[in-house]
Design a protein around this motif. Sequence first.
Motif, PDB file in Angstrom:
ATOM      1  N   THR A   3       9.021  25.543  38.391  1.00 32.94           N
ATOM      2  CA  THR A   3       8.227  26.515  39.157  1.00 32.94           C
ATOM      3  C   THR A   3       9.134  27.534  39.840  1.00 32.94           C
ATOM      4  OG1 THR A   3       6.454  24.920  39.498  1.00 32.94           O
ATOM      5  CG2 THR A   3       6.539  26.782  41.019  1.00 32.94           C
ATOM      6  N   ALA A   4      10.229  27.061  40.425  1.00 34.44           N
ATOM      7  CA  ALA A   4      11.161  27.974  41.094  1.00 34.44           C
ATOM      8  C   ALA A   4      11.722  28.987  40.107  1.00 34.44           C
ATOM      9  CB  ALA A   4      12.282  27.186  41.763  1.00 34.44           C
ATOM     10  N   ILE A   5      12.125  28.531  38.937  1.00 35.91           N
ATOM     11  CA  ILE A   5      12.677  29.440  37.923  1.00 35.91           C
ATOM     12  C   ILE A   5      11.629  30.475  37.535  1.00 35.91           C
ATOM     13  CG2 ILE A   5      13.471  29.621  35.530  1.00 35.91           C
ATOM     14  CD1 ILE A   5      14.837  26.876  35.952  1.00 35.91           C
ATOM     15  N   ARG A   6      10.426  30.010  37.252  1.00 37.07           N
ATOM     16  CA  ARG A   6       9.369  30.941  36.818  1.00 37.07           C
ATOM     17  C   ARG A   6       9.002  31.941  37.911  1.00 37.07           C
ATOM     18  NH1 ARG A   6       6.123  26.508  33.390  1.00 37.07           N
ATOM     19  NH2 ARG A   6       7.168  26.913  31.415  1.00 37.07           N
ATOM     20  N   GLU A   7       8.859  31.468  39.148  1.00 42.46           N
ATOM     21  CA  GLU A   7       8.472  32.374  40.242  1.00 42.46           C
ATOM     22  C   GLU A   7       9.546  33.413  40.526  1.00 42.46           C
ATOM     23  OE1 GLU A   7       7.248  30.294  43.775  1.00 42.46           O
ATOM     24  OE2 GLU A   7       5.648  29.233  42.729  1.00 42.46           O
ATOM     25  N   VAL A   8      10.777  32.958  40.639  1.00 47.31           N
ATOM     26  CA  VAL A   8      11.851  33.887  40.992  1.00 47.31           C
ATOM     27  C   VAL A   8      12.127  34.843  39.831  1.00 47.31           C
ATOM     28  CG1 VAL A   8      14.271  34.080  41.658  1.00 47.31           C
ATOM     29  CG2 VAL A   8      12.840  32.292  42.676  1.00 47.31           C
ATOM     30  N   SER A   9      12.176  34.323  38.616  1.00 49.97           N
ATOM     31  CA  SER A   9      12.424  35.224  37.488  1.00 49.97           C
ATOM     32  C   SER A   9      11.273  36.212  37.345  1.00 49.97           C
ATOM     33  CB  SER A   9      12.643  34.451  36.191  1.00 49.97           C
ATOM     34  OG  SER A   9      11.467  33.806  35.769  1.00 49.97           O
ATOM     35  N   GLY A  10      10.039  35.764  37.612  1.00 52.49           N
ATOM     36  CA  GLY A  10       8.896  36.672  37.547  1.00 52.49           C
ATOM     37  C   GLY A  10       9.027  37.835  38.510  1.00 52.49           C
ATOM     38  N   ALA A  11       9.516  37.560  39.712  1.00 54.84           N
ATOM     39  CA  ALA A  11       9.725  38.628  40.692  1.00 54.84           C
ATOM     40  C   ALA A  11      10.796  39.601  40.210  1.00 54.84           C
ATOM     41  CB  ALA A  11      10.113  38.030  42.046  1.00 54.84           C
ATOM     42  N   PHE A  12      11.852  39.093  39.593  1.00 58.96           N
ATOM     43  CA  PHE A  12      12.915  39.967  39.096  1.00 58.96           C
ATOM     44  C   PHE A  12      12.474  40.729  37.846  1.00 58.96           C
ATOM     45  CE2 PHE A  12      15.537  37.619  42.005  1.00 58.96           C
ATOM     46  CZ  PHE A  12      16.533  38.521  42.344  1.00 58.96           C
ATOM     47  N   GLU A  13      11.616  40.104  37.017  1.00 60.54           N
ATOM     48  CA  GLU A  13      11.119  40.781  35.816  1.00 60.54           C
ATOM     49  C   GLU A  13      10.350  42.046  36.183  1.00 60.54           C
ATOM     50  OE1 GLU A  13       8.879  38.063  33.295  1.00 60.54           O
ATOM     51  OE2 GLU A  13      10.348  36.509  33.781  1.00 60.54           O
ATOM     52  N   LYS A  14       9.673  42.034  37.317  1.00 59.14           N
ATOM     53  CA  LYS A  14       8.925  43.217  37.754  1.00 59.14           C
ATOM     54  C   LYS A  14       9.861  44.360  38.117  1.00 59.14           C
ATOM     55  CE  LYS A  14       5.032  40.528  39.404  1.00 59.14           C
ATOM     56  NZ  LYS A  14       4.333  39.974  40.549  1.00 59.14           N
ATOM     57  N   LYS A  15      11.070  44.034  38.570  1.00 57.93           N
ATOM     58  CA  LYS A  15      12.060  45.050  38.943  1.00 57.93           C
ATOM     59  C   LYS A  15      12.886  45.504  37.744  1.00 57.93           C
ATOM     60  CE  LYS A  15      12.789  42.852  43.427  1.00 57.93           C
ATOM     61  NZ  LYS A  15      13.777  42.167  44.259  1.00 57.93           N
ATOM     62  N   ASP A  16      13.007  44.636  36.737  1.00 51.94           N
ATOM     63  CA  ASP A  16      13.880  44.912  35.596  1.00 51.94           C
ATOM     64  C   ASP A  16      13.117  44.567  34.321  1.00 51.94           C
ATOM     65  OD1 ASP A  16      15.802  45.022  33.614  1.00 51.94           O
ATOM     66  OD2 ASP A  16      17.328  43.973  34.778  1.00 51.94           O
ATOM     67  N   LEU A  17      12.565  45.563  33.670  1.00 55.52           N
ATOM     68  CA  LEU A  17      11.728  45.345  32.497  1.00 55.52           C
ATOM     69  C   LEU A  17      12.498  44.812  31.294  1.00 55.52           C
ATOM     70  CD1 LEU A  17       9.384  48.456  32.787  1.00 55.52           C
ATOM     71  CD2 LEU A  17       8.977  46.109  33.556  1.00 55.52           C
ATOM     72  N   ARG A  18      13.818  44.823  31.357  1.00 59.05           N
ATOM     73  CA  ARG A  18      14.612  44.253  30.268  1.00 59.05           C
ATOM     74  C   ARG A  18      14.522  42.729  30.256  1.00 59.05           C
ATOM     75  NH1 ARG A  18      20.010  47.102  32.173  1.00 59.05           N
ATOM     76  NH2 ARG A  18      19.209  46.023  33.975  1.00 59.05           N
ATOM     77  N   MET A  19      14.262  42.152  31.433  1.00 61.85           N
ATOM     78  CA  MET A  19      14.200  40.694  31.553  1.00 61.85           C
ATOM     79  C   MET A  19      12.923  40.152  30.930  1.00 61.85           C
ATOM     80  SD  MET A  19      15.646  39.916  35.380  1.00 61.85           S
ATOM     81  CE  MET A  19      15.117  38.218  35.275  1.00 61.85           C
ATOM     82  N   LYS A  20      13.069  39.116  30.152  1.00 61.75           N
ATOM     83  CA  LYS A  20      11.932  38.433  29.543  1.00 61.75           C
ATOM     84  C   LYS A  20      11.727  37.095  30.243  1.00 61.75           C
ATOM     85  CE  LYS A  20      11.613  41.904  27.033  1.00 61.75           C
ATOM     86  NZ  LYS A  20      10.824  42.928  27.625  1.00 61.75           N
ATOM     87  N   ALA A  21      10.524  36.539  30.113  1.00 64.50           N
ATOM     88  CA  ALA A  21      10.219  35.260  30.751  1.00 64.50           C
ATOM     89  C   ALA A  21      11.208  34.198  30.273  1.00 64.50           C
ATOM     90  CB  ALA A  21       8.794  34.837  30.420  1.00 64.50           C
TER      91      ALA A  21
END
Length: 132
Positions: free
Chosen positions: A45-63
Amino acid sequence: SDLPYKYTMGEFFQIYHRETFYRWGNFKCDVNFFFDRSDDPKWITAIREVSGAFEKKDLRMKAPSFVDKKDEAHLPLQAADMLAYRLRKISNKLASNTFELEEQDKLLLNGLLKSVANANPQLAALLKSKAI
């Protein structure tokens, strides 16, 4: 509490952003993150939540993907684990002024350390004194 997990992942993704920008600027390709499969719901859950927040800032990041590092297709995860472990040990030794490369460090990291030393005169002098 899952706060330590979220903090750790937040630090990880902040460092990712800083270091990739420092090394490659505003590159355009997608970035995929692979984590070893885990049964710990707080960690996932921590990985998904935190990465999700960063994905919104950086569209290059994938889930992020959760994979079995024992599967042949994901064997590089084992190599990354080993490299991270040895680099952390070396960092701790440097911080405590007990730096001494072990034989596996010389075999595993020789090229990497020499490349870094080219950009860092202090490390170059230290490695020279340790005959690497």
